[in-house]
Design a protein around this motif. Structure first.
Motif, PDB file in Angstrom:
ATOM      1  N   GLN B   2      -5.904   3.070  -9.368  1.00 17.68           N
ATOM      2  CA  GLN B   2      -4.553   2.619  -9.682  1.00 17.68           C
ATOM      3  C   GLN B   2      -3.983   3.417 -10.843  1.00 17.68           C
ATOM      4  O   GLN B   2      -2.823   3.788 -10.858  1.00 17.68           O
ATOM      5  CB  GLN B   2      -4.628   1.135 -10.044  1.00 17.68           C
ATOM      6  CG  GLN B   2      -3.285   0.540 -10.413  1.00 17.68           C
ATOM      7  CD  GLN B   2      -3.481  -0.826 -11.055  1.00 17.68           C
ATOM      8  OE1 GLN B   2      -4.545  -1.409 -10.952  1.00 17.68           O
ATOM      9  NE2 GLN B   2      -2.456  -1.310 -11.711  1.00 17.68           N
ATOM     10  N   LYS B   5      -2.984   6.905  -9.794  1.00 18.64           N
ATOM     11  CA  LYS B   5      -1.717   6.843  -9.077  1.00 18.64           C
ATOM     12  C   LYS B   5      -0.564   6.763 -10.073  1.00 18.64           C
ATOM     13  O   LYS B   5       0.441   7.435  -9.927  1.00 18.64           O
ATOM     14  CB  LYS B   5      -1.685   5.580  -8.208  1.00 18.64           C
ATOM     15  CG  LYS B   5      -2.052   5.798  -6.765  1.00 18.64           C
ATOM     16  CD  LYS B   5      -1.688   4.509  -6.051  1.00 18.64           C
ATOM     17  CE  LYS B   5      -2.131   4.430  -4.635  1.00 18.64           C
ATOM     18  NZ  LYS B   5      -1.971   3.069  -4.133  1.00 18.64           N
ATOM     19  N   HIS B  33       7.528   0.951  -6.799  1.00 24.21           N
ATOM     20  CA  HIS B  33       6.795   0.998  -5.535  1.00 24.21           C
ATOM     21  C   HIS B  33       5.290   0.941  -5.780  1.00 24.21           C
ATOM     22  O   HIS B  33       4.576   0.148  -5.169  1.00 24.21           O
ATOM     23  CB  HIS B  33       7.166   2.277  -4.782  1.00 24.21           C
ATOM     24  CG  HIS B  33       6.422   2.431  -3.505  1.00 24.21           C
ATOM     25  ND1 HIS B  33       6.676   1.643  -2.400  1.00 24.21           N
ATOM     26  CD2 HIS B  33       5.403   3.258  -3.172  1.00 24.21           C
ATOM     27  CE1 HIS B  33       5.844   1.973  -1.443  1.00 24.21           C
ATOM     28  NE2 HIS B  33       5.064   2.949  -1.869  1.00 24.21           N
ATOM     29  N   LEU B  34       4.821   1.769  -6.723  1.00 29.25           N
ATOM     30  CA  LEU B  34       3.389   1.807  -7.018  1.00 29.25           C
ATOM     31  C   LEU B  34       2.920   0.452  -7.510  1.00 29.25           C
ATOM     32  O   LEU B  34       1.868  -0.051  -7.125  1.00 29.25           O
ATOM     33  CB  LEU B  34       3.110   2.858  -8.099  1.00 29.25           C
ATOM     34  CG  LEU B  34       3.171   4.301  -7.648  1.00 29.25           C
ATOM     35  CD1 LEU B  34       3.012   5.230  -8.840  1.00 29.25           C
ATOM     36  CD2 LEU B  34       2.055   4.564  -6.625  1.00 29.25           C
ATOM     37  N   ALA B  36       4.214  -2.576  -7.037  1.00 32.62           N
ATOM     38  CA  ALA B  36       4.198  -3.614  -6.008  1.00 32.62           C
ATOM     39  C   ALA B  36       2.992  -3.442  -5.085  1.00 32.62           C
ATOM     40  O   ALA B  36       2.317  -4.412  -4.740  1.00 32.62           O
ATOM     41  CB  ALA B  36       5.497  -3.578  -5.205  1.00 32.62           C
ATOM     42  N   SER B  37       2.683  -2.189  -4.712  1.00 33.72           N
ATOM     43  CA  SER B  37       1.578  -2.009  -3.770  1.00 33.72           C
ATOM     44  C   SER B  37       0.234  -2.215  -4.453  1.00 33.72           C
ATOM     45  O   SER B  37      -0.735  -2.627  -3.822  1.00 33.72           O
ATOM     46  CB  SER B  37       1.647  -0.631  -3.111  1.00 33.72           C
ATOM     47  OG  SER B  37       1.624   0.366  -4.098  1.00 33.72           O
ATOM     48  N   GLY B  40      -0.021  -6.392  -5.042  1.00 31.88           N
ATOM     49  CA  GLY B  40       0.311  -7.323  -3.964  1.00 31.88           C
ATOM     50  C   GLY B  40      -0.815  -8.257  -3.552  1.00 31.88           C
ATOM     51  O   GLY B  40      -0.618  -9.468  -3.459  1.00 31.88           O
ATOM     52  N   TRP B  41      -2.029  -7.726  -3.364  1.00 29.16           N
ATOM     53  CA  TRP B  41      -3.143  -8.537  -2.863  1.00 29.16           C
ATOM     54  C   TRP B  41      -3.491  -9.670  -3.822  1.00 29.16           C
ATOM     55  O   TRP B  41      -3.785 -10.795  -3.420  1.00 29.16           O
ATOM     56  CB  TRP B  41      -4.386  -7.652  -2.643  1.00 29.16           C
ATOM     57  CG  TRP B  41      -4.904  -7.051  -3.924  1.00 29.16           C
ATOM     58  CD1 TRP B  41      -4.514  -5.881  -4.479  1.00 29.16           C
ATOM     59  CD2 TRP B  41      -5.862  -7.606  -4.824  1.00 29.16           C
ATOM     60  NE1 TRP B  41      -5.165  -5.668  -5.659  1.00 29.16           N
ATOM     61  CE2 TRP B  41      -6.011  -6.709  -5.896  1.00 29.16           C
ATOM     62  CE3 TRP B  41      -6.640  -8.783  -4.813  1.00 29.16           C
ATOM     63  CZ2 TRP B  41      -6.879  -6.928  -6.976  1.00 29.16           C
ATOM     64  CZ3 TRP B  41      -7.503  -9.004  -5.872  1.00 29.16           C
ATOM     65  CH2 TRP B  41      -7.618  -8.095  -6.944  1.00 29.16           C
TER      66      TRP B  41
END
Lengths: 144, 512
Positions: B2, B5, B33-34, B36-37, B40-41
């Motif tokens: 993470q 990224k 965007h990064l 949220a992705s 999210g889980w």
């Protein structure tokens, strides 16, 4: 019980003058002196979490510094002059704390120096001498 | 992964900025965007509903806990309310202890960590989605939460670490470890580690990104739209100066101004309510009717209830464990007295301040009502507002309808609240961090730098993912903390019984 005079002391030149007058009076009347040093403190001020955490440590440091730098030398020099003296260091509102101690200790008189601030400062913050004159439970001598 | 990224995203954005200023806005999009992705889980897990319903298990978890503590300590929040106030006033404080942290100071510091955007923006979100009825459930959750807070803060003081130099470290990680060991229960250390991890995430989420995000929304609302990362960088620099640089003067200024802002906010709300005094009855009518019918909001009664409970928990943090860290610093002979004092927090925070916000939004008619049915008009799950605003913008619009200059005051208040909350949470996060990695200058600075980086990310990301992640991380703390509280509550009961007996017998004296 011997007569006891309270002297407000904070290390300033004003408090030095108050001590001088108190010593003269004490010698005349055979009274002992109780030096009171109050560290300004309000339990209603705001602190950050770090300050909360360190408060106890700081308090100990402040008390130690006041004891070593201010109170001990004063008591020593007074006893070399032949005046019996002791000292108390407290936290709180300065004039209220002094008035409380005077009442508890059954002091005969309070001596306090007047710092002679500008009119403006006095207007905003008041002065210890002025508020003691208002609230002192025993006669209060204000030394200019 | 993470992190890589993120670095890639940020540096790519940086290059874009260098090549053309027009791409500046795209940094926000990339970060968003990064973010949220990547989260999210976690958010999905925390907010997963009970099978076959739309009711998130985590909300039930908090409310059940508050209810259990309320009954276990037989309504301690009402029984001890008066005594709590005398404690804060200093009636039971020994004058010889003057100069130590007072109950009032501990309460004020803990409050400055919780009073903030939750009270202004959070409530607007709750009312904007759940309707006025959410207010009812919010107040109820606030009242029950007082018992949770009482339990955790008592334990926080009882099991803190005191070091030789007089400093202290306390909080759930310490009572989970020591309290469990004392009761001979297994798993204390495991829970403490888990709590610390969530506390760090909570500090970075709700205690940081959510604050930065909403502060940016306020600033751009006044200065016009500009990229969030700019606000983020400015905020990060100031936070850095305070927590790393030790620039006490900034913290000192906010400490003085924040309580003043709080009083001013409540004062303005009271004036608006007084001016509209004839509508207060109607507003409470909407609150009660909405609480049980939903008045047309998405999810009906359950929708209102979830919003109310969620916002109350997010705002007053009862059961989360953060306040236990702040209260641990008080040197008191009786840990239970901190519990008594702390139970006032959810009251002031939720029952008083949050309710003020909700009432002002309702009374000033920000929420559109369908005249035909008397229900609220909704669109995409939200109630249609008169100005189209949501979150802090909705609160701002509500106050503006009474005082045209108020948005400016509110903007300053929001920025300062956001700042003071960040400072508080940076401390909570730091305590969890040092619990995991040991105390020491280097480990502390590492955390503080990470904290500052997240300020920038928070300001740049959209409200949606940020608020979800913030809630999720803070609620994850509550999962661990409350598990511990259930196991340790007999200890609190023992302290309480002993203290009340001694108070009754006069052994515990009043000094004033």
């Amino acid at each position: 019980m011997a007569t006891k005079y309270i002297v407000a002391c904070d290390g300033s030149s004003a408090s030095g003058r108050a001590i001088k007058v108190a010593v003269e009076q004490a010698k005349l009347n055979g009274a002992s002196l109780l030096l009171v040093h109050v560290l300004e403190w309000s339990p209603y001020s705001f602190l950050t979490p770090e300050e909360l955490e360190e408060r106890h440590k700081r308090r100990n440091e402040e008390l130690k510094r006041a004891q070593l730098a201010l109170v001990d030398p004063l008591v020593e020099s007074l006893s070399s002059e032949g005046v019996e003296s002791s000292a108390i260091i407290r936290y709180g509102h300065v004039s209220e704390t002094i008035a409380d101690i005077a009442e508890k200790e059954g002091a005969a008189q309070i001596f306090v120096g007047r710092t002679g601030q500008s009119t403006l400062t006095k207007l905003i913050f008041g002065s210890v001498a002025a508020s003691l004159a208002q609230i002192a439970p025993v006669p209060c001598t204000i030394v200019p | 992964m993470q992190k890589n990224k993120l670095i890639a995203g940020v540096s790519a954005g940086g290059l874009a900025l260098l090549s053309s200023p027009a791409f500046a806005q795209s940094i926000d999009e990339t970060v968003n965007h990064l973010f949220a992705s990547a989260t999210g889980w976690f958010v999905n897990f925390i907010f997963s509903p009970f099978p076959g319903t739309s009711f998130p298990w985590i909300v039930a978890w908090l409310v059940v806990a508050a209810t259990v503590f309320t009954f276990y300590f037989t309504f301690i929040q009402f029984r001890a309310f008066k005594h709590s106030i005398s404690l804060v006033k200093g009636d039971y404080s020994d004058p010889n202890d003057a100069g130590e942290v007072s109950h009032f100071q501990a309460l004020a510091t803990a409050l400055s960590g919780t009073v903030g955007l939750g009270n202004i923006a959070g409530v607007a979100v709750a009312v904007g989605i759940g309707g006025p009825g959410a207010t009812f459930w919010m107040i109820l959750a606030g009242l029950m939460g007082m018992a949770s807070k009482f339990t955790e803060c008592t334990l926080g003081v009882k099991y803190r670490n005191e070091y030789a130099d007089g400093t202290v470290s306390g909080g759930p990680m310490y009572y989970l470890t020591k309290g469990f060991a004392e009761r001979g229960l297994p798993g204390g250390r495991f829970l403490a580690i888990l709590f610390s991890i969530f506390c760090i995430l909570g500090a970075l989420g709700g205690g940081n990104m959510f604050q930065a995000n909403q502060a940016h929304q306020q600033i751009s609302g006044i200065l016009g739209d500009f990229p969030g990362w700019i606000t983020g960088v400015v905020f990060a620099l100031v936070v850095f100066a305070v927590i790393v640089g030790g620039l006490k003067s900034i913290a000192k200024v906010t400490e003085k101004v924040v309580p003043f802002m709080g009083v001013m906010y409540v004062g303005a709300a009271i004036i608006i309510l007084l001016v509209n005094a004839d509508q207060i009855g109607w507003a409470f009518g909407q609150i009660f009717a909405g609480a049980f019918t939903g008045l047309g909001v998405a999810g009906g009664m359950v929708g209102a209830l979830i919003q109310g409970f969620k916002r109350a928990a997010f705002s007053n943090e009862a059961g989360v464990g953060s306040a236990a860290i702040a209260h641990s610093a008080v040197r008191t002979k009786e840990p239970i007295t901190e519990g008594f004092v702390s139970l006032l927090e959810p009251f002031i925070d939720t029952v008083v301040i949050c309710t003020m916000t909700a009432l002002v939004i309702i009374i000033t008619g920000q929420l559109s009502i369908d005249p035909a049915t008397g229900n609220y008009l909704t669109e995409g799950g939200r109630i249609v507002t008169v100005t189209g605003a949501s979150g802090v913008g909705l609160t701002s619009a509500a106050f503006e309808s009474a005082f045209s200059w108020f948005p400016y005051v509110l903007a300053i208040a929001v920025i300062l609240f956001a700042f003071s909350t960040m400072i508080s949470w940076s401390y909570y996060g730091l305590k969890a961090w040092t619990y995991l990695f040991g105390e020491g200058k280097t480990t502390e600075v590492v955390f503080k730098v990470i904290f500052c980086i997240f300020v920038v990310i928070g300001a740049a990301a959209n409200l949606g993912p940020v608020i979800d992640f913030s809630d999720a991380a803070i609620f994850a703390m509550a999962v661990v903390n409350i598990t511990g509280l259930y196991c340790l509550m007999p200890i609190v009961k023992r302290e309480l019984t002993s203290y009340l007996a001694r108070l009754e017998s006069g052994e515990i004296k009043k000094f004033k």
